[in-house]
Design a protein around this motif. Structure first.
Motif, short mmCIF file in Angstrom:
data_model
loop_
_atom_site.label_atom_id
_atom_site.label_comp_id
_atom_site.label_asym_id
_atom_site.label_seq_id
_atom_site.Cartn_x
_atom_site.Cartn_y
_atom_site.Cartn_z
N ALA A 31 10.11 5.16 -2.70
CA ALA A 31 8.81 4.35 -2.79
C ALA A 31 8.52 4.04 -4.10
CB ALA A 31 7.74 5.22 -1.97
N GLY A 32 9.31 4.49 -5.28
CA GLY A 32 9.14 4.19 -6.43
C GLY A 32 8.59 5.11 -7.34
N ALA A 33 8.43 6.26 -6.91
CA ALA A 33 7.95 7.57 -7.61
C ALA A 33 8.89 7.99 -8.69
CB ALA A 33 7.13 8.51 -6.83
N SER A 63 -2.73 6.35 2.81
CA SER A 63 -3.24 7.37 3.49
C SER A 63 -4.59 7.87 2.55
CB SER A 63 -2.32 8.63 3.37
OG SER A 63 -2.18 8.94 2.12
N ALA A 64 -5.23 6.93 1.61
CA ALA A 64 -6.59 7.20 0.95
C ALA A 64 -7.53 7.80 1.66
CB ALA A 64 -6.83 5.83 0.44
N MET A 78 0.81 -1.01 0.08
CA MET A 78 -0.05 -0.10 -0.03
C MET A 78 0.76 1.37 -0.17
SD MET A 78 -1.31 0.31 3.89
CE MET A 78 -2.11 -1.32 3.86
N PHE A 79 2.19 1.19 0.36
CA PHE A 79 3.04 2.15 0.24
C PHE A 79 3.76 2.38 -1.15
CE2 PHE A 79 2.52 1.24 4.60
CZ PHE A 79 2.30 2.54 5.30
N ALA A 133 5.86 9.99 1.73
CA ALA A 133 5.63 8.68 1.02
C ALA A 133 4.17 8.24 1.36
CB ALA A 133 6.73 7.69 1.41
N PHE A 134 3.92 8.32 2.78
CA PHE A 134 2.80 8.06 3.22
C PHE A 134 1.43 9.02 2.71
CE2 PHE A 134 -0.60 9.14 6.68
CZ PHE A 134 -1.14 7.76 6.73
N LEU A 135 1.74 10.03 2.91
CA LEU A 135 0.76 11.04 2.27
C LEU A 135 0.30 10.84 0.64
CD1 LEU A 135 0.90 13.99 4.58
CD2 LEU A 135 -0.57 12.35 4.52
N ALA A 136 1.21 10.31 0.12
CA ALA A 136 1.41 10.18 -1.38
C ALA A 136 0.72 8.86 -1.79
CB ALA A 136 2.73 10.53 -2.07
N SER A 137 0.68 7.91 -0.84
CA SER A 137 0.49 6.54 -1.14
C SER A 137 -1.01 6.03 -0.88
CB SER A 137 1.34 5.72 -0.33
OG SER A 137 1.03 5.71 0.91
N ASP A 138 -1.30 4.93 -1.37
CA ASP A 138 -2.85 4.51 -1.15
C ASP A 138 -2.98 4.11 0.51
OD1 ASP A 138 -3.08 4.47 -3.66
OD2 ASP A 138 -2.85 2.09 -3.91
#
Length: 250
Positions: free
Chosen positions: A29-31, A232-233, A1-2, A225-230
């Motif tokens: 995180a891969g972006a 923190s949906a 999810m991250f 990374a948390f706020l950009a990822s799923d």
């Protein structure tokens, strides 16, 4: 999810300080990172460090058309794709309120607030089309309380929090989350000047911060990374202090 693999992140002011700290976290995180900043040499150094297929765009976002032009330059490199927008570029002019000039006020507000509005507004179609758009704006501890030498900065950063709340409500149905980070005292070029100008600042910061240290740009890698990822949906409209406990210290 991250996992951010395949996602594109535009980071303003991503060539140093907190912006580069967040860019590092997003890249790890891969972006794919698009660094937007005024200094071409610093941009190039940041891109070299981030590696992968990251790239940079040189822009001064305070000009009226500059945010849209910078976004267009990024989209040309990403085939029109944008998933994550990090509004980090900022400035401060330290003066007492009675000494602030109209030019001081305009410089700080244009950089810290108006350019954020223009860039975020321009990016809306791409963020909506992504299906999981993420906007991260940088506020400040001065979004919460005041300091005598930063009236324009405090006004701009307080407004950022309210802007984030408005966007979160307006764009929630579009799958876009919008959140703010509120840095405490972080060791960057911006705060180096404050350290020089205020001899007692270092001891004051250490005494007021429960973790008894200054923050580092790397402290923003994980939260970005948390706020950009799923992961923190369902997190939107928040203003999260990243300050070592400064804002809750009585």
């Amino acid at each position: 999810m991250f996992d951010l693999t395949g996602r594109v992140a535009l980071v303003t002011g991503g060539n140093g300080g907190i912006g580069l700290g967040m860019a590092r976290g997003l890249a790890a995180a891969g972006a794919r990172i698009a660094v937007v900043g005024r200094n071409a040499d610093k941009n190039a150094a940041a891109v070299a460090e981030l590696g992968g297929d990251s790239f940079s765009v040189v822009a001064d976002l305070t000009a009226i058309e500059a945010p849209a032009r910078a976004l267009g330059a990024v989209l040309e490199r990403t085939d029109g794709k944008l998933d994550i927008l990090v509004n980090n570029a900022g400035t401060n002019i330290r003066r007492l309120p009675q000494e602030v000039t109209d030019e001081d006020w305009a410089t700080v507000l244009d950089t810290n607030l108006t350019s954020v509005m223009r860039l975020t507004r321009a990016a809306y179609p791409q963020l909506k089309a992504s299906g999981h758009g993420r906007v991260i704006c940088i506020g400040s501890m001065m979004s919460i309380f005041g300091l005598p030498l930063s009236p324009a900065y405090g006004a701009s950063k307080g407004a950022i929090v309210q802007y984030v709340r408005s966007l979160a409500v307006a764009w929630g149905q579009d799958g876009i989350t919008v959140n703010a980070l509120l840095p405490g005292w972080i060791e960057t070029e911006l705060t180096a000047g404050a350290k020089r100008d205020i001899p007692t600042l270092n001891d004051s910061v250490l005494a007021r911060t429960p973790q008894r240290r200054w923050g580092q740009p790397g402290d923003f890698a994980g939260i970005a990374a948390f706020l950009a990822s799923d992961a923190s949906a369902f997190v939107t409209g928040t203003a999260i202090p990243v300050d070592g406990g400064l804002s809750v210290h009585g």
